[in-house]
Design a protein around this motif. Structure first.
Motif, mmCIF file in Angstrom:
data_model
loop_
_atom_site.group_PDB
_atom_site.id
_atom_site.type_symbol
_atom_site.label_atom_id
_atom_site.label_comp_id
_atom_site.label_asym_id
_atom_site.label_seq_id
_atom_site.Cartn_x
_atom_site.Cartn_y
_atom_site.Cartn_z
ATOM 1 N N TRP A 1 -5.844 -12.117 6.437
ATOM 2 C CA TRP A 1 -7.218 -12.180 6.952
ATOM 3 C C TRP A 1 -7.243 -11.821 8.432
ATOM 4 O O TRP A 1 -8.112 -11.056 8.875
ATOM 5 C CB TRP A 1 -7.770 -13.587 6.724
ATOM 6 C CG TRP A 1 -9.124 -13.847 7.294
ATOM 7 C CD1 TRP A 1 -10.276 -13.152 7.043
ATOM 8 C CD2 TRP A 1 -9.479 -14.896 8.201
ATOM 9 N NE1 TRP A 1 -11.330 -13.708 7.746
ATOM 10 C CE2 TRP A 1 -10.868 -14.776 8.459
ATOM 11 C CE3 TRP A 1 -8.767 -15.930 8.800
ATOM 12 C CZ2 TRP A 1 -11.543 -15.665 9.302
ATOM 13 C CZ3 TRP A 1 -9.452 -16.807 9.636
ATOM 14 C CH2 TRP A 1 -10.812 -16.666 9.886
ATOM 15 N N LEU B 1 -9.257 -8.712 10.072
ATOM 16 C CA LEU B 1 -10.157 -8.852 11.226
ATOM 17 C C LEU B 1 -9.765 -7.875 12.331
ATOM 18 O O LEU B 1 -10.622 -7.195 12.922
ATOM 19 C CB LEU B 1 -10.111 -10.283 11.764
ATOM 20 C CG LEU B 1 -10.766 -11.370 10.915
ATOM 21 C CD1 LEU B 1 -10.418 -12.753 11.460
ATOM 22 C CD2 LEU B 1 -12.294 -11.189 10.882
ATOM 23 N N LEU C 1 -14.724 -18.898 15.753
ATOM 24 C CA LEU C 1 -13.747 -19.097 14.682
ATOM 25 C C LEU C 1 -12.530 -19.888 15.155
ATOM 26 O O LEU C 1 -11.847 -20.529 14.346
ATOM 27 C CB LEU C 1 -13.271 -17.748 14.127
ATOM 28 C CG LEU C 1 -14.274 -16.918 13.349
ATOM 29 C CD1 LEU C 1 -13.676 -15.549 13.021
ATOM 30 C CD2 LEU C 1 -14.708 -17.625 12.064
ATOM 31 N N SER C 2 -12.227 -19.812 16.447
ATOM 32 C CA SER C 2 -11.078 -20.507 17.051
ATOM 33 C C SER C 2 -9.751 -20.110 16.420
ATOM 34 O O SER C 2 -8.822 -20.926 16.340
ATOM 35 C CB SER C 2 -11.278 -22.033 16.963
ATOM 36 O OG SER C 2 -12.431 -22.436 17.665
ATOM 37 N N VAL C 3 -9.653 -18.875 15.970
ATOM 38 C CA VAL C 3 -8.375 -18.404 15.409
ATOM 39 C C VAL C 3 -7.493 -17.780 16.492
ATOM 40 O O VAL C 3 -6.312 -17.517 16.264
ATOM 41 C CB VAL C 3 -8.601 -17.388 14.261
ATOM 42 C CG1 VAL C 3 -9.239 -18.068 13.074
ATOM 43 C CG2 VAL C 3 -9.431 -16.197 14.730
ATOM 44 N N MET D 1 -15.495 -12.296 8.816
ATOM 45 C CA MET D 1 -15.572 -13.486 9.654
ATOM 46 C C MET D 1 -16.052 -14.698 8.864
ATOM 47 O O MET D 1 -15.616 -15.825 9.124
ATOM 48 C CB MET D 1 -16.499 -13.217 10.845
ATOM 49 C CG MET D 1 -15.913 -12.318 11.908
ATOM 50 S SD MET D 1 -16.973 -12.302 13.365
ATOM 51 C CE MET D 1 -16.050 -11.205 14.432
ATOM 52 N N GLU D 2 -16.940 -14.482 7.911
ATOM 53 C CA GLU D 2 -17.444 -15.598 7.111
ATOM 54 C C GLU D 2 -16.656 -15.790 5.824
ATOM 55 O O GLU D 2 -17.048 -16.577 4.965
ATOM 56 C CB GLU D 2 -18.933 -15.399 6.832
ATOM 57 C CG GLU D 2 -19.757 -15.385 8.099
ATOM 58 C CD GLU D 2 -21.246 -15.625 7.875
ATOM 59 O OE1 GLU D 2 -21.624 -16.072 6.770
ATOM 60 O OE2 GLU D 2 -22.020 -15.375 8.816
ATOM 61 N N ARG D 3 -15.532 -15.075 5.704
ATOM 62 C CA ARG D 3 -14.623 -15.214 4.572
ATOM 63 C C ARG D 3 -15.362 -15.058 3.241
ATOM 64 O O ARG D 3 -15.256 -15.884 2.332
ATOM 65 C CB ARG D 3 -13.888 -16.563 4.636
ATOM 66 C CG ARG D 3 -13.010 -16.707 5.882
ATOM 67 C CD ARG D 3 -12.292 -18.046 5.928
ATOM 68 N NE ARG D 3 -11.364 -18.184 4.805
ATOM 69 C CZ ARG D 3 -10.126 -17.721 4.796
ATOM 70 N NH1 ARG D 3 -9.645 -17.056 5.855
ATOM 71 N NH2 ARG D 3 -9.344 -17.899 3.752
ATOM 72 N N HIS E 1 -4.297 -16.404 5.005
ATOM 73 C CA HIS E 1 -4.712 -16.500 6.399
ATOM 74 C C HIS E 1 -4.222 -15.333 7.254
ATOM 75 O O HIS E 1 -5.020 -14.704 7.972
ATOM 76 C CB HIS E 1 -4.213 -17.822 6.998
ATOM 77 C CG HIS E 1 -4.608 -18.011 8.424
ATOM 78 N ND1 HIS E 1 -5.891 -18.381 8.810
ATOM 79 C CD2 HIS E 1 -3.900 -17.859 9.578
ATOM 80 C CE1 HIS E 1 -5.953 -18.456 10.116
ATOM 81 N NE2 HIS E 1 -4.765 -18.142 10.612
ATOM 82 N N MET F 1 -19.222 -14.839 17.635
ATOM 83 C CA MET F 1 -18.781 -15.263 16.309
ATOM 84 C C MET F 1 -17.268 -15.378 16.248
ATOM 85 O O MET F 1 -16.722 -16.334 15.693
ATOM 86 C CB MET F 1 -19.293 -14.283 15.249
ATOM 87 C CG MET F 1 -20.789 -14.347 15.016
ATOM 88 S SD MET F 1 -21.386 -12.971 13.996
ATOM 89 C CE MET F 1 -20.390 -13.178 12.505
ATOM 90 N N HIS F 2 -16.576 -14.384 16.824
ATOM 91 C CA HIS F 2 -15.114 -14.440 16.819
ATOM 92 C C HIS F 2 -14.615 -15.674 17.553
ATOM 93 O O HIS F 2 -13.757 -16.413 17.042
ATOM 94 C CB HIS F 2 -14.516 -13.193 17.460
ATOM 95 C CG HIS F 2 -13.031 -13.308 17.663
ATOM 96 N ND1 HIS F 2 -12.116 -12.913 16.718
ATOM 97 C CD2 HIS F 2 -12.303 -13.824 18.704
ATOM 98 C CE1 HIS F 2 -10.898 -13.179 17.144
ATOM 99 N NE2 HIS F 2 -10.983 -13.723 18.353
ATOM 100 N N CYS G 1 -18.502 -8.818 9.590
ATOM 101 C CA CYS G 1 -19.196 -10.105 9.437
ATOM 102 C C CYS G 1 -18.808 -10.794 8.128
ATOM 103 O O CYS G 1 -18.628 -12.013 8.090
ATOM 104 C CB CYS G 1 -20.709 -9.902 9.494
ATOM 105 S SG CYS G 1 -21.326 -9.496 11.141
#
Length: 336
Positions: A159, A163, A265-267, A207-209, A156, A261-262, A204
């Protein structure tokens, strides 16, 4: 009329109809795993009739446990070589035999007996991670699926760093689309615009892992991302633009979509965006401080250190280097 069989389906049939019967007859009860992973368009599911002109065998990758490979590996290899047909469904045949540990060592220069560290993740070529985790497993008794889960995607916090780096590969360049064009360098502006398109596509995937494939299949894989159908037309408008003004305007909805999109994700907390004109120059760039928001959420000390050493990306580019696995130790020394 010929009927094309995909590589994944062909290899499944080859294992079930040709390879498995030999193993059952000569090595009853021998625990093994079988899959189609590794090289080839067929592993990604992108092969077609044109793919059959080279390296498109009916093949299977087999795995034995360490002890069984030492005891029976040579005999298994000899039995398969002696009894498998030379062709299957009008394709040449091939097989490979490994232990899981040896396969990963050959393809990633990594010993699966130890933990995967941050400088391992950052120096694994992304394409090689995809080669290990894509494809299909047909039979598993020695832990192949568990191994693939270990490498399924970046941890995580790493990642989040990737990003962050992905955003920084876009931010500084966006202003240069107009700056180069304003001095009459439309070719330079177009090249920078194309670079941004590539970096947007890679962001992208992050973002979509999803691991991104190499250039031949990047666009095809991108079209299958959730965001692909909406973003692809916008990116094509950037590519089609013939003036820097049109190129700059075409990039604004791309950035807006990435921002949505970001935030979805709610990160991080939601990041606000707005059009800025750096130093009051007449170039419009949509900006949101996504890098800072992402940096604040990184907790792993090793990733924090990486973000401090390589704060605006750079280290993430190692992921794109399809170097021989043995070179990875040299890349790791960069971080030391």
């Amino acid at each position: 009329m010929s009927f094309y069989i995909s590589g994944l389906e062909l290899s499944r049939r080859f294992y079930e109809e040709a390879v498995r019967p030999i193993l059952d007859a000569d090595f009853a009860g021998l625990r093994h795993s079988a899959a189609l992973i590794g090289r080839g368009s067929e592993v990604l599911g992108f092969d077609d009739e044109m793919s059959t002109d080279h390296n498109c065998e009916a093949r299977v990758v087999l795995f034995l446990g360490e002890a069984d490979h030492e005891t029976h590996g040579a005999a298994v290899g000899e039995a398969l070589s002696n009894h498998l047909p030379s062709t299957f469904a009008d394709r040449p045949t091939a097989h490979e035999l490994y232990t899981l540990r040896d396969y990963v060592r050959r393809n990633l220069d990594f010993d699966v007996e130890r933990d995967i560290e941050v400088d391992d993740w950052i120096t694994f070529a992304e394409q090689r991670l995809l080669m290990l985790t894509a494809g299909e497993v047909y039979h598993d008794e020695v832990g192949l699926e568990a191994l693939r889960r270990r490498f399924a995607y970046y941890p995580h916090d790493l990642w989040l760093y990737l990003l962050l780096a992905g955003w920084w590969r876009i931010h500084p360049e966006a202003n240069l689309v107009g700056r180069t064009g304003s001095v009459g360098d439309e070719l330079g502006s177009s090249v920078i615009g194309s670079g941004i398109v590539l970096d947007v596509m890679r962001l992208c995937f992050l973002m979509e892992r999803q691991y991104a494939p190499y250039s031949k299949w990047l666009g095809t894989a991108f079209s299958r991302l959730t965001c692909g159908p909406q973003l692809a037309p916008l990116l094509l408008e950037v590519q089609r633009a013939t003036t820097w003004q049109d190129r700059e305007n075409a990039l604004l909805p791309v950035y807006e979509k990435l921002s949505e999109m970001h935030n979805a994700l709610s990160v991080t907390d939601p990041v606000a965006t707005g059009i800025v004109q750096m130093w009051d120059r007449p170039f419009k760039v949509l900006w949101g401080d996504f890098p800072a928001a992402l940096r604040d959420r990184i907790e792993d000390p090793a990733v924090k250190e990486l973000a401090g050493q390589w704060p605006v990306g750079g280290a993430d580019k190692f992921r794109e280097m399809m170097t021989p696995p043995s070179y990875r130790s040299r890349l790791r020394r960069v971080f030391e």
